[in-house]
Structures are given as C-alpha cells and as structure tokens.
Design an enzyme around this catalytic site. Sequence first.
Site, short mmCIF file in Angstrom:
data_model
loop_
_atom_site.label_atom_id
_atom_site.label_comp_id
_atom_site.label_asym_id
_atom_site.label_seq_id
_atom_site.Cartn_x
_atom_site.Cartn_y
_atom_site.Cartn_z
N ALA A 115 0.81 -1.22 0.00
CA ALA A 115 0.00 0.00 0.00
C ALA A 115 0.84 1.27 0.00
O ALA A 115 0.35 2.35 0.28
CB ALA A 115 -0.93 -0.02 1.20
N LEU A 117 3.60 1.74 1.91
CA LEU A 117 4.26 1.99 3.20
C LEU A 117 5.48 1.10 3.42
O LEU A 117 5.95 0.97 4.54
CB LEU A 117 3.25 1.82 4.35
CG LEU A 117 2.05 2.76 4.35
CD1 LEU A 117 1.21 2.54 5.60
CD2 LEU A 117 2.45 4.23 4.26
N SER A 120 7.07 -4.67 2.21
CA SER A 120 7.99 -5.74 1.79
C SER A 120 9.41 -5.44 2.25
O SER A 120 10.12 -6.34 2.71
CB SER A 120 7.93 -5.94 0.27
OG SER A 120 8.26 -4.75 -0.39
N ASP A 164 13.45 2.35 -0.16
CA ASP A 164 12.68 1.65 0.87
C ASP A 164 13.58 0.90 1.85
O ASP A 164 13.42 0.98 3.06
CB ASP A 164 11.81 0.57 0.22
CG ASP A 164 10.51 1.13 -0.30
OD1 ASP A 164 10.50 2.32 -0.66
OD2 ASP A 164 9.53 0.36 -0.35
O1 PMV Z 1 4.92 1.33 -3.08
P1 PMV Z 1 6.30 1.12 -2.56
O2 PMV Z 1 6.40 1.35 -1.07
O3 PMV Z 1 6.86 -0.21 -2.99
O4 PMV Z 1 7.25 2.24 -3.22
C1 PMV Z 1 7.57 2.25 -4.59
C2 PMV Z 1 8.41 3.44 -4.89
C3 PMV Z 1 8.86 3.58 -6.35
O5 PMV Z 1 9.65 4.76 -6.41
C4 PMV Z 1 7.68 3.72 -7.28
C5 PMV Z 1 9.71 2.39 -6.80
C6 PMV Z 1 11.04 2.29 -6.06
O6 PMV Z 1 11.53 1.16 -5.91
O7 PMV Z 1 11.60 3.32 -5.65
#
Ligand code: PMV
EC number: 2.7.1.36
Length: 338
Positions: A115, A117, A120, A164
């Site tokens: 979602a 946040l 994973s 992340d």
């Molecule tokens: O939705 P999430 O928390 O997996 O974030 C993805 C963020 C992106 O910039 C779209 C992709 C990435 O790996 O940075």
Amino acid sequence: MTVSSAPGKVYLFGEHAVVYGEPAVPCAIERRATVSVETREDSRVRVSAPDLSLDGFTVEYGGNGDERPDVNVAEGLVEAGIEYIDVAVEQARDAANAPNAGFDVTVESDIPLGAGLGSSAAVVVASIDAATRELGHPLDPEELAARAYRAEYEVQDGQASRADTFCCAVGGAVRVEGDDCQHIDAPSLPFVVGFDGGAGDTGKLVAGVRSLRDEYDFAADTVESIGDLVRRGESVLAEADPTDHPPEDVLAELGRLMDFDHGLLEALGVSSRTLDNMVWAAREAGAHGAKLTGAGGGGCIVALDETAETETALRYTAECEDVFRAELARDGVRVEDE
Ligand code: PMV
C-alpha cells in the site's frame, strides 16, 4: 530464537522519480514488521504469517525453494510473502556462509501490504537481520540495507530503488539519489496516513511511468521537476531544527511541495480516484499538504497536519478504510528479543 523488527515508511517526496536517478526523501514511520526466526536441524524453511491477511497462512517448503506449497489463500499473497522471505533467507545464508541453514520464520506486521508503506522492505530487512543474528553473524544496518536491496531487486525484476530498504534499515528521514543513500536530520513531522484498503502493482506502475517518459519529453520533464521539488524540500528540511517541532512556515512550504508532487504523480498516471479523494479530503480539512505515497494506483496517502482535522475528515471519507497518525521512527531495524 531471534526477533527483529523494522519500520515502514512514507515518501515525503520523490517516489517514481527516484527510479531515474532523481533524489527522494522517505521517512520511516512507527508501524513495524516483526519477524521471529529460529534455526532448524534440517535445511527447510517454514514460514508462518498469521496476521498478514484475514486468514493468514503457514507453509513449509524445501531449502532451495523448488517445492511450492499448497495452501488455501490468495495465490498472490502467498507468492509475495514467500518470495520476499525466500530471497531474504538466501541473503542471510550467503552473509553467514551457511548455505544449508534452515529456519522457522514467523512474520507479523502492522504495515498494510503493498500500500505504499514499504511493507515488503520491512519484512525483508527484519528477516535478514533476525536470520543472520540466529546464525551468529549480525550485519550493520548499511550492509543489511544493501542485502535487502538485492533481495527486493530480485523479486521485483529490477524495478526497485534503494529508498525503501535503506530507510527501513537505518530509520528516520533519509535521502536517496541513485546508489547514494544518506541519513538526514529532520524534525518530527505530523504525518497522517489514509488507507483506501487497496494496493497498487508497483511493477506495472513503474513500467507505465517509464513508457510515458520514453514517449513524451514533457513526461521526462515532469520526472525532472519532481527532482527539483525534492531538492527544494530538502533545503527546507535542512533549515528546520531537528530537535524541535517544525514551525508553521516550514510545514506550510513542505505541504505545498507535497501538493505539487501529488499533482505531478497524478500527471504521470500513478494516482487513482480513491487516492485523489483522500488527498482532497485532507486538503479541505486544512492539512498543509497531501500526496499519495509509494507506487500509487491505490493504497495510502500521507498528509501533514498537527491538528486532528485531517484524521477526522478522512474517517468520514467513504474511500478511506483506515486512518492513523504516523510518528517518525527514529530507530530503523532493531532486535526485539535474542
Ligand atoms: O509502493 P512502494 O512502497 O513499494 O514504493 C515504490 C516506490 C517507487 O519509487 C515507485 C519504486 C522504487 O523502488 O523506488
């Protein structure tokens, strides 16, 4: 048994553009994934995730991931859960030079799945941390972040930035630009998160932005503009006293930049009606700013509001399934029990 936890995150700004080398500023939040790991006599891996969905699941499979379990829950959920734990286990075995180590793994998480946040990343970081500690080979947060990135990169077919995994491993606010990842000083921002109960497909959304960017120069310019606003946001953050509540003018400018970022992400096709409705509910309630967080398509928005108004408004917004305040998590990964 070793238990480690790792925080989720919101993007203050910069998702999607970070994939093309622009900077991004994710912030870790006090919603955590907690992973318990116990070594086994054999080389099998047993994964139990009692609360990741309404039903939860438990599966057991061979050490090299060749057998697939037969369980009665949504295939996507099991696959996602197992794939991330599989690659995390591989990273831990590799780091500890224990290729045949087997584990019982239990995952609990209060971060909504897929979602925006960082659920994973939190599961992968906490799993590698707990498993390497179990094997007597603890890693420092930077190495943990690097291994968690490799794991995510593998599962997501290369559609992953370091944002992340780094943010979740080290905690607080961070700045990520390509391979350069740094912790930055930031005051505790009054984040409010709205969740529409859904999830977006990160791979598909990233691919959509990539093809728009390849097709239209103005889409490539839009991605660069996100980079520009992130740089502006960083300088605003740098001026604020990290030990104090952020002053009104700092919140006002950060909020304006978040609104701008959401508009650009919407132009790149990664918002949705439910995300837009939650963003507008927050703005109309007087939030300093609001935007989607993460890949988009569905999932969460993040707003800045030190009052209770945005939470109240989101609670009465039909598209919003859950709303909560999210404190900046100063701790990244941490050991809960050893
Ligand atoms: O939705 P999430 O928390 O997996 O974030 C993805 C963020 C992106 O910039 C779209 C992709 C990435 O790996 O940075």
